[in-house]
Design a protein around this motif. Sequence first.
Motif, PDB file in Angstrom:
ATOM      1  N   ASP A   1       0.816  -1.220   0.000  1.00 42.59           N
ATOM      2  CA  ASP A   1       0.000   0.000   0.000  1.00 42.59           C
ATOM      3  C   ASP A   1       0.847   1.266   0.000  1.00 42.59           C
ATOM      4  O   ASP A   1       0.360   2.350  -0.354  1.00 42.59           O
ATOM      5  N   ALA A   2       2.102   1.147   0.405  1.00 40.28           N
ATOM      6  CA  ALA A   2       2.970   2.333   0.463  1.00 40.28           C
ATOM      7  C   ALA A   2       3.393   2.808  -0.928  1.00 40.28           C
ATOM      8  O   ALA A   2       3.901   3.919  -1.079  1.00 40.28           O
ATOM      9  N   ILE A   3       3.191   1.985  -1.942  1.00 39.87           N
ATOM     10  CA  ILE A   3       3.604   2.340  -3.304  1.00 39.87           C
ATOM     11  C   ILE A   3       2.512   3.165  -3.978  1.00 39.87           C
ATOM     12  O   ILE A   3       1.342   2.780  -3.981  1.00 39.87           O
ATOM     13  N   ASP A   4       2.908   4.293  -4.548  1.00 44.33           N
ATOM     14  CA  ASP A   4       1.988   5.141  -5.310  1.00 44.33           C
ATOM     15  C   ASP A   4       1.935   4.614  -6.750  1.00 44.33           C
ATOM     16  O   ASP A   4       2.770   4.968  -7.575  1.00 44.33           O
ATOM     17  N   THR A   5       0.959   3.761  -7.015  1.00 45.57           N
ATOM     18  CA  THR A   5       0.879   3.121  -8.340  1.00 45.57           C
ATOM     19  C   THR A   5       0.519   4.107  -9.451  1.00 45.57           C
ATOM     20  O   THR A   5       0.690   3.794 -10.632  1.00 45.57           O
ATOM     21  N   SER A   6       0.027   5.295  -9.081  1.00 46.29           N
ATOM     22  CA  SER A   6      -0.314   6.281 -10.117  1.00 46.29           C
ATOM     23  C   SER A   6       0.928   6.788 -10.841  1.00 46.29           C
ATOM     24  O   SER A   6       0.824   7.397 -11.918  1.00 46.29           O
ATOM     25  N   ARG A   7       2.099   6.533 -10.272  1.00 50.98           N
ATOM     26  CA  ARG A   7       3.344   6.932 -10.939  1.00 50.98           C
ATOM     27  C   ARG A   7       3.678   6.019 -12.125  1.00 50.98           C
ATOM     28  O   ARG A   7       4.568   6.328 -12.909  1.00 50.98           O
ATOM     29  N   CYS A   8       2.991   4.874 -12.216  1.00 50.18           N
ATOM     30  CA  CYS A   8       3.297   3.876 -13.248  1.00 50.18           C
ATOM     31  C   CYS A   8       2.328   3.971 -14.418  1.00 50.18           C
ATOM     32  O   CYS A   8       1.117   4.147 -14.233  1.00 50.18           O
ATOM     33  N   THR A   9       2.877   3.824 -15.613  1.00 50.61           N
ATOM     34  CA  THR A   9       2.083   3.739 -16.841  1.00 50.61           C
ATOM     35  C   THR A   9       2.544   2.513 -17.603  1.00 50.61           C
ATOM     36  O   THR A   9       3.754   2.300 -17.771  1.00 50.61           O
ATOM     37  N   PHE A  10       1.595   1.701 -18.067  1.00 54.60           N
ATOM     38  CA  PHE A  10       1.940   0.473 -18.781  1.00 54.60           C
ATOM     39  C   PHE A  10       1.397   0.528 -20.201  1.00 54.60           C
ATOM     40  O   PHE A  10       0.259   0.958 -20.429  1.00 54.60           O
ATOM     41  N   GLN A  11       2.211   0.067 -21.138  1.00 49.36           N
ATOM     42  CA  GLN A  11       1.786   0.056 -22.532  1.00 49.36           C
ATOM     43  C   GLN A  11       2.441  -1.087 -23.286  1.00 49.36           C
ATOM     44  O   GLN A  11       3.562  -1.492 -22.987  1.00 49.36           O
ATOM     45  N   GLN A  12       1.704  -1.613 -24.258  1.00 47.04           N
ATOM     46  CA  GLN A  12       2.229  -2.681 -25.103  1.00 47.04           C
ATOM     47  C   GLN A  12       3.197  -2.078 -26.110  1.00 47.04           C
ATOM     48  O   GLN A  12       2.961  -0.983 -26.647  1.00 47.04           O
ATOM     49  N   GLY A  13       4.311  -2.777 -26.360  1.00 48.52           N
ATOM     50  CA  GLY A  13       5.274  -2.256 -27.313  1.00 48.52           C
ATOM     51  C   GLY A  13       6.363  -3.252 -27.642  1.00 48.52           C
ATOM     52  O   GLY A  13       6.498  -4.296 -27.005  1.00 48.52           O
ATOM     53  N   ASP A  14       7.139  -2.898 -28.660  1.00 50.64           N
ATOM     54  CA  ASP A  14       8.237  -3.728 -29.156  1.00 50.64           C
ATOM     55  C   ASP A  14       9.558  -3.163 -28.646  1.00 50.64           C
ATOM     56  O   ASP A  14       9.894  -2.012 -28.918  1.00 50.64           O
ATOM     57  N   ALA A  15      10.294  -3.977 -27.907  1.00 50.94           N
ATOM     58  CA  ALA A  15      11.562  -3.520 -27.326  1.00 50.94           C
ATOM     59  C   ALA A  15      12.604  -3.190 -28.383  1.00 50.94           C
ATOM     60  O   ALA A  15      13.581  -2.485 -28.099  1.00 50.94           O
ATOM     61  N   CYS A  16      12.423  -3.689 -29.590  1.00 54.81           N
ATOM     62  CA  CYS A  16      13.371  -3.413 -30.676  1.00 54.81           C
ATOM     63  C   CYS A  16      12.998  -2.164 -31.471  1.00 54.81           C
ATOM     64  O   CYS A  16      13.742  -1.746 -32.372  1.00 54.81           O
ATOM     65  N   ALA A  17      11.849  -1.593 -31.177  1.00 55.02           N
ATOM     66  CA  ALA A  17      11.401  -0.396 -31.903  1.00 55.02           C
ATOM     67  C   ALA A  17      10.596   0.475 -30.935  1.00 55.02           C
ATOM     68  O   ALA A  17       9.362   0.520 -30.992  1.00 55.02           O
ATOM     69  N   LEU A  18      11.294   1.150 -30.049  1.00 56.12           N
ATOM     70  CA  LEU A  18      10.626   1.977 -29.052  1.00 56.12           C
ATOM     71  C   LEU A  18       9.934   3.160 -29.711  1.00 56.12           C
ATOM     72  O   LEU A  18      10.431   3.704 -30.715  1.00 56.12           O
ATOM     73  N   PRO A  19       8.795   3.582 -29.207  1.00 56.95           N
ATOM     74  CA  PRO A  19       8.066   4.718 -29.793  1.00 56.95           C
ATOM     75  C   PRO A  19       8.931   5.971 -29.829  1.00 56.95           C
ATOM     76  O   PRO A  19       9.678   6.252 -28.892  1.00 56.95           O
ATOM     77  N   SER A  20       8.815   6.723 -30.903  1.00 51.14           N
ATOM     78  CA  SER A  20       9.652   7.918 -31.074  1.00 51.14           C
ATOM     79  C   SER A  20       9.322   8.998 -30.064  1.00 51.14           C
ATOM     80  O   SER A  20      10.158   9.861 -29.766  1.00 51.14           O
ATOM     81  N   ASP A  21       8.089   8.980 -29.538  1.00 54.21           N
ATOM     82  CA  ASP A  21       7.681  10.011 -28.575  1.00 54.21           C
ATOM     83  C   ASP A  21       7.828   9.557 -27.125  1.00 54.21           C
ATOM     84  O   ASP A  21       7.293  10.192 -26.217  1.00 54.21           O
ATOM     85  N   LEU A  22       8.571   8.455 -26.903  1.00 56.08           N
ATOM     86  CA  LEU A  22       8.701   7.912 -25.555  1.00 56.08           C
ATOM     87  C   LEU A  22       9.540   8.801 -24.648  1.00 56.08           C
ATOM     88  O   LEU A  22       9.357   8.826 -23.438  1.00 56.08           O
ATOM     89  N   GLY A  23      10.475   9.535 -25.227  1.00 57.56           N
ATOM     90  CA  GLY A  23      11.341  10.395 -24.435  1.00 57.56           C
ATOM     91  C   GLY A  23      12.549   9.652 -23.900  1.00 57.56           C
ATOM     92  O   GLY A  23      12.832   8.519 -24.304  1.00 57.56           O
ATOM     93  N   THR A  24      13.264  10.272 -22.986  1.00 58.52           N
ATOM     94  CA  THR A  24      14.471   9.674 -22.409  1.00 58.52           C
ATOM     95  C   THR A  24      14.271   9.449 -20.915  1.00 58.52           C
ATOM     96  O   THR A  24      13.346   9.991 -20.301  1.00 58.52           O
ATOM     97  N   PHE A  25      15.211   8.675 -20.331  1.00 57.92           N
ATOM     98  CA  PHE A  25      15.021   8.206 -18.957  1.00 57.92           C
ATOM     99  C   PHE A  25      16.304   8.322 -18.142  1.00 57.92           C
ATOM    100  O   PHE A  25      17.409   8.210 -18.664  1.00 57.92           O
TER     101      PHE A  25
END
Length: 328
Positions: A194-218
């Motif tokens: 319960d201590a984890i703020d799950t609203s910080r997480c976003t999940f999406q289907q995708g291909d690890a070999c072709a990341l979306p161009s609008d994904l940004g950097t990390f």
Amino acid sequence: QQMMIAHTFLRALDIRVMRLSLSSTRCSCARTADRPRRFAVTMRAVQSRFTPTRAEEMEYNAAKLAATKSSYETDFLMSQYLSLHFGPLEIAFADFLAEIGILADGLEFPKKCGDLVLHWAANNKVSKGRALDLGCAVGRSSFEIAREFQEVIGIDLSQTFIDMANTMKQQKQVEYSLKVEGDITEVAVASIDDAIDTSRCTFQQGDACALPSDLGTFDAILAANLLCRVPDPQACLHGIADAVNPGGLLVLTSPFTWLEEYTAKAKWVGGRVGEDGKALRCADALKATMADLGFSVLEEGKIPLVIRETCRKYQLILAHKLVLQKAQ
């Protein structure tokens, strides 16, 4: 899945043979006497001289990607991953709780991967803004990283896994059937602290070999046991490298269990013997690739994990662990 890959391979092979035949036919009038020698070509020689077109290579990779995706869309595998990610340990791994050593260390692998990201981000004063969990499955590592990072994006090829990760995000617990033996199952509950703020997480289907161009950097990226299940590991690594901010953190784990149904042998990162007879180990090949991409090694080692199949059958995997930092 195997028929799909075989069909694509045979289609490409037909094109190779047709091109060879056309080439030989053009020369046949001038060198009729040489025809038997020209057609005495082994399949190995045909393949070594043929370079597939971009379209053919994309079609072949797509077939492997589809095979990988379909292999993860089963209820049995979903149960395995929920128990791997969320347990609960007293039900899914009750017989392991009294163990010590590697068996005990193999429990809660996804949590430990998230802890690795948090530990090394703190040790190296990496900003805890955005993190990417590539190959997130049902999301445990993403949630653990969200304890300290402000935004975490989880990407997985399986839409079924992504749907479950989003369900865990919203409900924080899910009942599922855990296989005991044969047709016997028992109900287990996957839950999030319960201590984890799950609203910080976003999940999406995708291909690890072709990341979306609008994904940004990390500021940090985790790719746990992903590399040997993608059709183009080099494309995956280059995409990851581009997505890490300067000074950012990268955590890679892999058991290097290469299979040609997922990755063509020519694309393996190591795991082969060269023409000089020397073995190129996967860990060495991976470190060389990442050095070329501007990363330095912070830690290298092993990280075990235990996957439950039934109450009496478990997989014990000893994955390679590599923690890297991108140059400023």
